[in-house]
Scaffold this active site. Sequence first.
Site, PDB file in Angstrom:
ATOM      1  CB  SER A  61      -0.881   0.002   0.479  1.00  0.00           C
ATOM      2  OG  SER A  61       0.510   0.189   0.337  1.00  0.00           O
TER       3      SER A  61
HETATM    4  N1  SAM Z   1       2.403   1.824  -4.299  1.00  0.00           N
HETATM    5  C1  SAM Z   1       2.431   0.400  -4.405  1.00  0.00           C
HETATM    6  C2  SAM Z   1       1.171  -0.171  -4.960  1.00  0.00           C
HETATM    7  O1  SAM Z   1       0.245   0.574  -5.293  1.00  0.00           O
HETATM    8  O2  SAM Z   1       1.115  -1.397  -5.104  1.00  0.00           O
HETATM    9  C3  SAM Z   1       2.783  -0.266  -3.117  1.00  0.00           C
HETATM   10  C4  SAM Z   1       4.180  -0.074  -2.795  1.00  0.00           C
HETATM   11  S1  SAM Z   1       4.962  -1.256  -1.753  1.00  0.00           S
HETATM   12  C5  SAM Z   1       4.177  -0.975  -0.231  1.00  0.00           C
HETATM   13  C6  SAM Z   1       6.530  -0.409  -1.632  1.00  0.00           C
HETATM   14  C7  SAM Z   1       7.328  -0.428  -2.920  1.00  0.00           C
HETATM   15  O3  SAM Z   1       8.421   0.469  -2.766  1.00  0.00           O
HETATM   16  C8  SAM Z   1       7.946  -1.798  -3.227  1.00  0.00           C
HETATM   17  O4  SAM Z   1       7.567  -2.206  -4.506  1.00  0.00           O
HETATM   18  C9  SAM Z   1       9.449  -1.537  -3.139  1.00  0.00           C
HETATM   19  O5  SAM Z   1      10.212  -2.315  -4.028  1.00  0.00           O
HETATM   20  C10 SAM Z   1       9.511  -0.054  -3.469  1.00  0.00           C
HETATM   21  N2  SAM Z   1      10.718   0.650  -3.028  1.00  0.00           N
HETATM   22  C11 SAM Z   1      11.373   0.564  -1.851  1.00  0.00           C
HETATM   23  N3  SAM Z   1      12.423   1.411  -1.837  1.00  0.00           N
HETATM   24  C12 SAM Z   1      12.422   2.052  -3.042  1.00  0.00           C
HETATM   25  C13 SAM Z   1      13.241   3.050  -3.645  1.00  0.00           C
HETATM   26  N4  SAM Z   1      14.294   3.596  -3.021  1.00  0.00           N
HETATM   27  N5  SAM Z   1      12.938   3.473  -4.883  1.00  0.00           N
HETATM   28  C14 SAM Z   1      11.884   2.962  -5.554  1.00  0.00           C
HETATM   29  N6  SAM Z   1      11.074   2.016  -5.049  1.00  0.00           N
HETATM   30  C15 SAM Z   1      11.328   1.572  -3.802  1.00  0.00           C
END
Ligand code: SAM
Length: 213
Positions: A61
């Site tokens: 992000s």
């Molecule tokens: N917090 C992260 C960082 O610091 O880089 C950015 C996160 S990215 C915007 C969103 C993440 O959520 C992705 O890696 C995606 O695979 C994960 N995601 C989506 N649905 C999920 C779920 N139900 N459980 C765990 N992870 C999930």
Amino acid sequence: MDPVLARQNMVKEQLRERGINDPRVLASFLEVPRHKFVEDYLKYKAYEDYPLTIGYGQTISQPYMVALMTQSLMPQAGDKVLEIGTGSGYQAAILSKLCRAVHSIERISALASRARKIHDELRYYNIYIRIGDGTQGFPKEAPFEGIIVTAGAPHVPEVLIDQLGVGGRLIIPVGSETLQELKRITKTKEGVVEESLGGCRFVKLIGKNGWGT
Ligand code: SAM
């Protein structure tokens, strides 16, 4: 540019000037080397004012959004927090400087492994990453003082509120697949208090209590 200078500029221009003023949060952004969390060919953009791809259709992000979510979580040194959506591992690293323990869940195993490796290299030993569906929380470690969801949800999963302690905060983007509202939900003895923190745009939260698989 020198990463230390790049971080100082990022904190001054992107965070302080937009109202991020918690000294502990700002210190954490000065310390954590964001460029270590992006792929080599994107390192020169690591401190820019936008999200970047991390592969698998996911993103790290924008620094300001990470800072806004972190400050809104109001992390304390003794807190145990849960992050849903490890992604690059950057948000977890920021939280690791501010809390006692960070549990983080990621559904894409390759991202979880990459983040673990970076945390080990940086010796961030209070981060515990698990692979799975974070929309179900992590009951084994509950209650949490804070839960941060870093993907966009169609609604607030009730189970996450259940896993907050009294006084605990949940930060979560809620809305459509393309546009959400960032919310802070605080659990009190009397019930929950919901606040809006503004508009945002996150990738989808995919899982049982999210957008489905
Ligand atoms: N917090 C992260 C960082 O610091 O880089 C950015 C996160 S990215 C915007 C969103 C993440 O959520 C992705 O890696 C995606 O695979 C994960 N995601 C989506 N649905 C999920 C779920 N139900 N459980 C765990 N992870 C999930």
